[in-house]
Design a protein around this motif. Structure first.
Motif, PDB file in Angstrom:
ATOM      1  N   GLY A 165      -7.130   4.198  -6.574  1.00  0.00           N
ATOM      2  CA  GLY A 165      -7.963   3.092  -6.118  1.00  0.00           C
ATOM      3  C   GLY A 165      -7.264   2.132  -5.186  1.00  0.00           C
ATOM      4  O   GLY A 165      -7.781   1.058  -4.893  1.00  0.00           O
ATOM      5  N   ASN A 183      -7.069  -5.363  -2.618  1.00  0.00           N
ATOM      6  CA  ASN A 183      -6.539  -6.359  -1.685  1.00  0.00           C
ATOM      7  C   ASN A 183      -5.047  -6.553  -1.975  1.00  0.00           C
ATOM      8  O   ASN A 183      -4.495  -5.911  -2.865  1.00  0.00           O
ATOM      9  CB  ASN A 183      -7.321  -7.681  -1.772  1.00  0.00           C
ATOM     10  CG  ASN A 183      -7.205  -8.353  -3.122  1.00  0.00           C
ATOM     11  OD1 ASN A 183      -6.210  -8.197  -3.830  1.00  0.00           O
ATOM     12  ND2 ASN A 183      -8.235  -9.107  -3.487  1.00  0.00           N
ATOM     13  N   SER A 207      -6.809   2.129  -2.019  1.00  0.00           N
ATOM     14  CA  SER A 207      -7.436   1.851  -0.726  1.00  0.00           C
ATOM     15  C   SER A 207      -8.475   0.737  -0.826  1.00  0.00           C
ATOM     16  O   SER A 207      -8.788   0.090   0.172  1.00  0.00           O
ATOM     17  CB  SER A 207      -8.065   3.114  -0.152  1.00  0.00           C
ATOM     18  OG  SER A 207      -9.057   3.601  -1.031  1.00  0.00           O
ATOM     19  N   ASN A 208      -8.998   0.497  -2.020  1.00  0.00           N
ATOM     20  CA  ASN A 208     -10.003  -0.558  -2.191  1.00  0.00           C
ATOM     21  C   ASN A 208      -9.399  -1.881  -2.658  1.00  0.00           C
ATOM     22  O   ASN A 208     -10.113  -2.848  -2.855  1.00  0.00           O
ATOM     23  CB  ASN A 208     -11.058  -0.125  -3.220  1.00  0.00           C
ATOM     24  CG  ASN A 208     -11.853   1.059  -2.721  1.00  0.00           C
ATOM     25  OD1 ASN A 208     -12.123   1.168  -1.529  1.00  0.00           O
ATOM     26  ND2 ASN A 208     -12.207   1.955  -3.621  1.00  0.00           N
ATOM     27  N   TYR A 213       0.835  -1.199   0.000  1.00  0.00           N
ATOM     28  CA  TYR A 213       0.000   0.000   0.000  1.00  0.00           C
ATOM     29  C   TYR A 213       0.876   1.259   0.000  1.00  0.00           C
ATOM     30  O   TYR A 213       0.622   2.211  -0.743  1.00  0.00           O
ATOM     31  CB  TYR A 213      -0.936   0.005   1.220  1.00  0.00           C
ATOM     32  CG  TYR A 213      -1.831   1.218   1.248  1.00  0.00           C
ATOM     33  CD1 TYR A 213      -3.024   1.243   0.541  1.00  0.00           C
ATOM     34  CD2 TYR A 213      -1.474   2.362   1.965  1.00  0.00           C
ATOM     35  CE1 TYR A 213      -3.840   2.362   0.545  1.00  0.00           C
ATOM     36  CE2 TYR A 213      -2.272   3.480   1.969  1.00  0.00           C
ATOM     37  CZ  TYR A 213      -3.455   3.479   1.260  1.00  0.00           C
ATOM     38  OH  TYR A 213      -4.248   4.596   1.259  1.00  0.00           O
TER      39      TYR A 213
END
Length: 115
Positions: free
Chosen positions: A96, A101, A98-99, A86
């Motif tokens: 995108g 996996n 943060s959304n 991350y």
């Protein structure tokens, strides 16, 4: 002592001793080293048609040498953590993130780095 069916002085006997010594150097016990060496040699024998019987997983799976420690039974995390991925995505300005996996983050970061 190599597994049953392996004669002294053969390639497989030497391979057994080499794997056993290598595992012992990594700090494992004598018994564990013998078990790992025997499993490695038996799998190699099965894949090269040197054993009477062989399980389907022994024959179709990667050889121990090719696998190189994958699925070695260690409990340490493999590769970068989701948080590390991350943070890399954040530095690379990946939208995108943060959304996403862990798998998606890894693919996005690797794709962005390859460019």
């Amino acid at each position: 002592m190599p597994p049953r069916g392996i004669k002294k002085g053969t390639k497989r006997a030497r391979q057994y001793e080499h794997v056993k010594d290598s595992v012992k150097q990594q700090g494992k016990s004598e018994g564990t080293a013998e078990e790992i060496a025997a499993r490695t040699v038996n799998k190699e024998r099965a894949q090269h048609g040197e054993s009477r019987t062989a399980s389907r997983s022994s024959v179709r799976d990667k050889s121990p040498g090719e696998r190189g420690g994958e699925r070695s039974g260690t409990n340490r995390p493999k590769g970068r953590t989701r948080d590390q991925l991350y943070n890399e995505a954040k530095k690379l300005n990946i939208e995108g993130r943060s959304n996403m996996n862990k798998d998606e983050l890894e693919r996005a970061v690797d794709r962005k780095k390859d460019r």
